[in-house]
Design an enzyme around this catalytic site. Structure first.
Site, PDB file in Angstrom:
ATOM      1  NE  ARG A 169       0.773  13.557   8.527  1.00 50.52           N
ATOM      2  CZ  ARG A 169       1.534  13.498   7.963  1.00 50.52           C
ATOM      3  NH1 ARG A 169       2.401  12.669   6.895  1.00 50.52           N
ATOM      4  NH2 ARG A 169       2.269  14.642   7.973  1.00 50.52           N
ATOM      5  NE  ARG A 182       1.357  11.233  11.174  1.00 48.55           N
ATOM      6  CZ  ARG A 182       0.957   9.765  10.118  1.00 48.55           C
ATOM      7  NH1 ARG A 182      -0.467   8.898  10.511  1.00 48.55           N
ATOM      8  NH2 ARG A 182       1.856   9.792   9.244  1.00 48.55           N
ATOM      9  N   PRO A 183       2.399  16.762  10.995  1.00 53.85           N
ATOM     10  CG  PRO A 183       4.407  17.112  12.556  1.00 53.85           C
ATOM     11  CD  PRO A 183       3.539  16.237  12.573  1.00 53.85           C
ATOM     12  CB  ILE A 184       2.820  18.002   6.028  1.00 49.59           C
ATOM     13  CG1 ILE A 184       1.751  19.238   5.705  1.00 49.59           C
ATOM     14  CG2 ILE A 184       2.211  16.604   5.646  1.00 49.59           C
ATOM     15  CD1 ILE A 184       1.433  19.650   4.417  1.00 49.59           C
ATOM     16  CG  ASP A 185       7.125  20.443   9.989  1.00 53.90           C
ATOM     17  OD1 ASP A 185       6.094  19.454   9.930  1.00 53.90           O
ATOM     18  OD2 ASP A 185       8.047  21.048  10.408  1.00 53.90           O
ATOM     19  CG  LEU A 186       9.797  17.715   7.996  1.00 54.31           C
ATOM     20  CD1 LEU A 186      10.883  17.041   8.116  1.00 54.31           C
ATOM     21  CD2 LEU A 186      11.349  18.912   8.112  1.00 54.31           C
ATOM     22  CB  ILE A 206       8.296   6.526  13.813  1.00 55.66           C
ATOM     23  CG1 ILE A 206       9.457   5.350  14.260  1.00 55.66           C
ATOM     24  CG2 ILE A 206       7.988   7.417  13.224  1.00 55.66           C
ATOM     25  CD1 ILE A 206      10.751   6.365  13.464  1.00 55.66           C
ATOM     26  CE  LYS A 255      -1.247   1.499   4.145  1.00 55.49           C
ATOM     27  NZ  LYS A 255      -1.009   2.679   4.303  1.00 55.49           N
ATOM     28  CG  ASN A 256       3.042   2.919   3.195  1.00 57.65           C
ATOM     29  OD1 ASN A 256       1.458   3.168   3.451  1.00 57.65           O
ATOM     30  ND2 ASN A 256       3.500   2.301   4.406  1.00 57.65           N
ATOM     31  NE  ARG A 293      -6.996   4.583   6.329  1.00 55.57           N
ATOM     32  CZ  ARG A 293      -5.755   4.603   6.488  1.00 55.57           C
ATOM     33  NH1 ARG A 293      -5.942   5.334   8.079  1.00 55.57           N
ATOM     34  NH2 ARG A 293      -5.307   6.093   6.676  1.00 55.57           N
TER      35      ARG A 293
HETATM   36  C1  UD1 Z   1       5.311   6.782   6.147  1.00 53.58           C
HETATM   37  C2  UD1 Z   1       3.679   5.276   6.126  1.00 53.58           C
HETATM   38  C3  UD1 Z   1       3.542   4.999   7.956  1.00 53.58           C
HETATM   39  C4  UD1 Z   1       5.077   4.814   8.232  1.00 53.58           C
HETATM   40  C5  UD1 Z   1       5.541   5.914   8.804  1.00 53.58           C
HETATM   41  C6  UD1 Z   1       6.379   5.713   9.467  1.00 53.58           C
HETATM   42  C7  UD1 Z   1       3.423   6.081   4.293  1.00 53.58           C
HETATM   43  C8  UD1 Z   1       1.202   6.681   3.472  1.00 53.58           C
HETATM   44  N1  UD1 Z   1       3.145   5.993   5.282  1.00 53.58           N
HETATM   45  O1  UD1 Z   1       3.792   7.830   7.367  1.00 53.58           O
HETATM   46  O2  UD1 Z   1       3.071   4.284   7.217  1.00 53.58           O
HETATM   47  O3  UD1 Z   1       3.869   4.619  10.067  1.00 53.58           O
HETATM   48  O4  UD1 Z   1       6.359   6.248   7.463  1.00 53.58           O
HETATM   49  O5  UD1 Z   1       7.650   5.099   9.225  1.00 53.58           O
HETATM   50  O6  UD1 Z   1       4.228   5.769   3.532  1.00 53.58           O
HETATM   51  N2  UD1 Z   1       7.278  14.575  10.323  1.00 53.58           N
HETATM   52  C9  UD1 Z   1       7.525  16.182  11.009  1.00 53.58           C
HETATM   53  N3  UD1 Z   1       7.171  16.358   9.452  1.00 53.58           N
HETATM   54  C10 UD1 Z   1       6.858  16.574   8.276  1.00 53.58           C
HETATM   55  C11 UD1 Z   1       6.649  15.037   8.107  1.00 53.58           C
HETATM   56  C12 UD1 Z   1       6.807  13.844   9.328  1.00 53.58           C
HETATM   57  O7  UD1 Z   1       7.324  16.283  11.987  1.00 53.58           O
HETATM   58  O8  UD1 Z   1       6.413  16.948   7.592  1.00 53.58           O
HETATM   59  C13 UD1 Z   1       7.712  14.355  11.222  1.00 53.58           C
HETATM   60  C14 UD1 Z   1       6.364  12.948  11.932  1.00 53.58           C
HETATM   61  O9  UD1 Z   1       5.592  13.265  13.016  1.00 53.58           O
HETATM   62  C15 UD1 Z   1       6.929  11.997  12.865  1.00 53.58           C
HETATM   63  C16 UD1 Z   1       8.104  11.613  11.663  1.00 53.58           C
HETATM   64  O10 UD1 Z   1       8.657  13.190  10.940  1.00 53.58           O
HETATM   65  O11 UD1 Z   1       7.182  11.640  13.519  1.00 53.58           O
HETATM   66  C17 UD1 Z   1       8.360  10.022  10.804  1.00 53.58           C
HETATM   67  O12 UD1 Z   1       7.069  10.674   9.485  1.00 53.58           O
HETATM   68  P1  UD1 Z   1       6.585  10.177   8.133  1.00 53.58           P
HETATM   69  O13 UD1 Z   1       7.769   9.706   8.124  1.00 53.58           O
HETATM   70  O14 UD1 Z   1       6.919  11.591   7.392  1.00 53.58           O
HETATM   71  O15 UD1 Z   1       5.512   9.385   7.927  1.00 53.58           O
HETATM   72  P2  UD1 Z   1       4.592   9.805   6.746  1.00 53.58           P
HETATM   73  O16 UD1 Z   1       5.554   9.586   5.571  1.00 53.58           O
HETATM   74  O17 UD1 Z   1       3.428   9.861   7.557  1.00 53.58           O
END
Ligand code: UD1
Length: 434
Positions: free
Chosen positions: A96, A125-129, A330, A22-23, A400
């Site tokens: 997300r 679950r921020p997307i700031d990055l 994580i 899925k991912n 899902r």
């Molecule tokens: C992806 C996977 C999810 C998995 C996760 C970690 C998909 C669709 N989902 O989620 O199944 O559990 O990787 O392996 O592939 N973070 C920030 N800012 C950002 C983005 C992330 O601070 O802009 C933080 C998150 O809060 C978290 C960490 O970074 O603590 C890792 O998150 P991330 O790798 O982005 O997870 P996803 O990509 O959402």
């Protein structure tokens, strides 16, 4: 709302086949937005998040066919005209990963409007990055009314260093940079196999990407991408879930159609616990009839032990002799399954990011509530060894990300069935983001 009813006690015997990841499928579907031509994806799992992505892409003006009949694991996507480059809150809140369209849309259309995801059951679950990275590529980004709006004439290649490793953040930027003017170097990238799979597809579409699967990725931007055909990699988390199911039930199970090289950290941990496994080129056999010893786990980015296997590992730890300390690095709130396991008889104490599991405790059936995708898998695993009939509510979470979970488990000897509510309430909107 559907429930799963599981009667514990049967060892899992035979062969179970793993579906596509899925991912990996989700970013590959988003990548189809980068070209006017047709992108054909094979080995697409039939799970709810894929259907959500179909709705997401269709709402933008893309044509998305999810195959039926013999072609039922194939999707064909053609994004000739993207009339509405937007991802609405209604879709983003249930999945997300919808934010994966941000990069491709701004790269292809010069603008994108994507809802901010908000929090979810397992933590912030921020997307700031994602946003910071796109700004480095020259996008102008504003946030208003809960939506991120990005615009750019043409993105420009740049140096990007991620402050923190992010899987979908790496994928979002990777897709955006393929159409940027010039070269992009990204450092501190996620090394997950799903990132490498996406890069594989993008390269087939004409992108020039090197280093995907390592922490530094270089992309030479091209003016246009074209159509391609690609087969999605097997789901390593589904495979890991079946390995634990076999170990827990003392079964003899062949998990076929997987890539053992993606499962190294999980296999090592199982070995430490005392689970016997043998590997083929694309299969793993578990001979689970051995005593299990406690072993500590801490979740990490790939190639470390995946956070997406933490809940399932906790179910196994309840049946191992001794104390296992599980550290979640994580996501800060990803222990919702622990309280449900305790209701089934487990001895688990949560201290911040650590769960202390004292085994082994017999599990007894109970009515339990699934809080997110992997938590629901953990409850199914516990139910497979519990005494009596466990009823797991809110199984839409498991749908899902796990394809036909009850049929697959039934096929190898589990006693599991799905029931609908006798007097269905109006379905509450699913909130978890995995
Ligand atoms: C992806 C996977 C999810 C998995 C996760 C970690 C998909 C669709 N989902 O989620 O199944 O559990 O990787 O392996 O592939 N973070 C920030 N800012 C950002 C983005 C992330 O601070 O802009 C933080 C998150 O809060 C978290 C960490 O970074 O603590 C890792 O998150 P991330 O790798 O982005 O997870 P996803 O990509 O959402």
């Amino acid at each position: 709302m559907d429930k799963l009813v599981v009667r514990g006690g049967n060892p899992l015997l035979g062969t179970v086949r793993v579906s596509g990841a899925k991912n990996a499928a989700l970013p590959c579907m988003a990548a189809a937005l980068l070209t006017e031509e047709e992108v054909i994806l094979e080995n697409i799992p039939q799970v709810r998040d894929i259907e959500t992505t179909r709705r997401l892409l269709s709402a933008m003006g893309a044509q998305v066919e999810l195959g039926y009949g013999r072609a039922h694991h194939r999707t064909t996507i053609q994004a000739r005209n993207l009339t509405t480059p937007e991802a609405s809150y209604d879709l983003v809140k249930t999945m997300r990963a919808s934010t994966l369209v941000l990069g491709p849309l701004v790269a292809r259309c010069g603008r994108a409007r994507v809802s901010l995801p908000g929090g979810c059951a397992i933590g912030a679950r921020p997307i700031d990055l994602h946003i910071k990275g796109l700004e480095r590529l020259g996008a102008k980004i504003t946030t208003e009314h809960g939506y991120v709006e990005a615009t750019a004439n043409r993105l420009k290649g740049a140096e990007v260093v991620f402050d923190k490793i992010t899987v979908t953040g790496t994928e979002d930027l990777l897709m955006a940079s393929t159409l940027a003017d010039g070269e992009t170097t990204m450092q501190n990238c996620a090394r997950e196999p799903e990132v490498a799979d996406l890069a594989d597809l993008l390269n087939k579409m004409g992108a020039k990407i090197h280093g995907a699967g390592t922490s530094t990725i270089c992309v030479k931007g091209v003016p246009k991408l074209h159509g391609a055909k690609h087969r999605i990699i097997p789901d390593r988390i589904e495979a890991g879930t079946f390995l634990i199911a076999a170990a827990l039930t003392g079964g003899d199970l062949k998990v076929s159609g997987c890539d053992p090289t993606h499962l190294t950290s999980i296999l090592q941990k199982l070995q430490e616990v005392g689970v016997k496994t043998t590997q083929g080129a694309d299969s793993i056999r578990v001979m689970g009839d051995t005593p299990h010893q406690a072993a500590d786990v801490f979740t990490e980015e790939y190639p470390g032990f995946p956070t997406d296997m933490q809940a399932q590992y906790m179910a196994l730890a309840t049946q191992a002799d001794g104390t296992s300390i599980i550290t979640e690095n994580i996501f800060e709130k990803r222990f919702m399954h622990a309280q449900e396991l305790v209701r089934m008889g487990a001895n688990i104490k949560i201290e911040g990011r650590r769960a202390i599991v004292r085994g082994r405790t017999p599990l007894s059936a109970a009515a339990v509530l699934a809080s997110d995708l992997r938590a629901s898998a953990s409850l199914v695993l516990a139910a497979l060894v519990a005494d009596g009939e466990t009823i797991i509510d809110r199984v839409y979470h498991i749908d899902r990300g796990y394809e036909h979970i009850e049929e697959k488990l039934k096929g190898v000897g589990a006693e599991i069935r799905r029931i609908g509510e006798m007097f269905p309430r109006k379905a509450a909107a699913p909130t978890a983001q995995f």
